[in-house]
Write an enzyme that holds these catalytic residues in place. Structure first.
Site, PDB file in Angstrom:
ATOM      1  N   PHE A  88       0.833  -1.205   0.000  1.00  0.00           N
ATOM      2  CA  PHE A  88       0.000   0.000   0.000  1.00  0.00           C
ATOM      3  C   PHE A  88       0.864   1.248   0.000  1.00  0.00           C
ATOM      4  CE2 PHE A  88      -4.131   1.882   1.356  1.00  0.00           C
ATOM      5  CZ  PHE A  88      -3.702   3.132   1.764  1.00  0.00           C
ATOM      6  N   ASP A  93      -4.788 -12.774   2.671  1.00  0.00           N
ATOM      7  CA  ASP A  93      -3.369 -12.455   2.871  1.00  0.00           C
ATOM      8  C   ASP A  93      -2.996 -12.584   4.349  1.00  0.00           C
ATOM      9  OD1 ASP A  93      -0.849 -11.841   1.923  1.00  0.00           O
ATOM     10  OD2 ASP A  93      -1.122  -9.675   2.119  1.00  0.00           O
TER      11      ASP A  93
END
Length: 343
Positions: free
Chosen positions: A29, A151
């Site tokens: 991110f 994840d």
């Protein structure tokens, strides 16, 4: 959504203008910073990197999903910032950071951090295991949306001041409707060593994909070793193979971290090894769901015998490109894998 919207100036002030000294880490991110609001509340800020090609969709996904979730074993989203061209998520701060920091120096499987690991006694590790299991059960069954995390790994489990685990990072998560049990994707995302075989190869994911990842995480917590990059002086293969080989040889407790084998509850350790092997069985329909896992962790009932695990072998595992992290454990894969049956 009942979610606070922060001004950019407020976040900049809290993080001392995103100073390097306040940087907690870096993910797909973007960077994560520690901050302190004017009222003294500590926060963690995920700032979308402007050069990230994957972050915007994951930002939207995480805001939509986690803002609606409330569970003591899920990290709490406090708000977001969408001012100017900035995209930031503001979370509660976890003073004991992520789980992987307590096991590996610089998250490297070859250099275990002995000092940090001994802080995590078996009783604390078992508490963490049970907390992660309850968090996953909430996502899969008890939340308003059925959510597949996709994840789950040690770096996505954060620890509060009392070492209680909180699952984080929902950028890759997907929701399921009513009676939906599985889905298919052409874009496989996840992390080396944690992905279930059917997902890595065929793009098919379900709650059983998360169960597989939980099984790997359980093996890592017990052994103090990473599945990816696992090394044993007398063996080739990965941690899954090592655990299965010891199980078949009738020596499952040899898998345990030496520190745990000397000080832990051996019957509880053995039960958790058994549960981990049930979770990583090759076929998803053979793996337990998380409600069964939670029940198995909290009882002394006899467990079924595990069947052959799913073994993942990587082509050039250390050269394959994956999403933007620098620690070798990031979350996007552009690799080819083969599923081989155990001997």
């Amino acid at each position: 959504m009942e979610l606070a919207v922060f001004e950019f100036g407020t976040i900049a002030q809290a993080t001392d203008s995103f100073s390097f000294i306040n940087k907690l880490g870096q993910g797909g991110f973007g960077p994560v910073y520690k901050g302190t609001l004017a009222d003294g509340q500590e926060i963690a800020v995920k700032r979308l990197s402007k050069s990230s090609g994957q972050g915007l969709n994951e930002f939207k996904n995480e805001v939509k999903l986690i803002a609606k979730l409330q569970h003591r074993n899920l990290v709490r989203l406090l708000g977001c910032c969408m001012q100017r061209d900035e995209r930031m998520l503001v979370y509660e701060y976890m003073p004991n950071r992520s789980l992987d920091i307590h096991f590996w120096t610089n998250t490297n499987a070859y250099f275990p951090d002995q000092t940090r690991r001994t802080v995590l006694t078996w009783s604390k590790r078992f508490q963490i295991i049970c907390g992660i299991a309850r968090g996953l059960l909430y996502l899969h069954q008890d939340s308003r949306l059925r959510i597949i995390h996709r994840d789950l790994k040690t770096s996505n489990v954060l620890l509060d001041s009392e070492m209680n685990p909180k699952i984080s990072d929902f950028g890759m998560a997907r929701t399921f409707g009513g009676d939906q049990s599985e889905a298919n994707t052409n874009r496989v995302v996840g992390t080396y060593g944690y992905m279930a075989p059917e997902y890595a190869i065929d793009g098919v994911f379900s709650v059983k994909s998360d169960v597989f990842s939980f099984g790997i995480l359980l093996l890592e917590l017990i052994s103090g070793k990473k599945n990816r990059g696992f090394y044993h002086v007398n063996q080739s293969g990965n941690l899954i193979e090592h655990a299965w080989r010891l199980w078949e040889e009738g020596k499952p407790l040899d898998l345990a971290d030496e520190f745990l084998a000397e000080t832990g509850d051996l019957s509880e350790l053995l039960r958790c090894i058994h549960i981990s092997l049930l979770c990583i069985q090759q076929h998803p329909e053979e793996r337990p769901n998380m409600s069964s896992v939670v029940l198995m962790l909290g009882s002394h009932n006899e467990l079924p015998l595990p069947k052959q695990p799913g073994f993942l072998f990587y082509k050039k595992p250390f050269e394959a490109d994956c999403s933007s992290g620098n620690d070798g454990s990031s979350s996007r894969n552009e690799i080819s894998l083969s599923l081989l049956k155990a001997r």
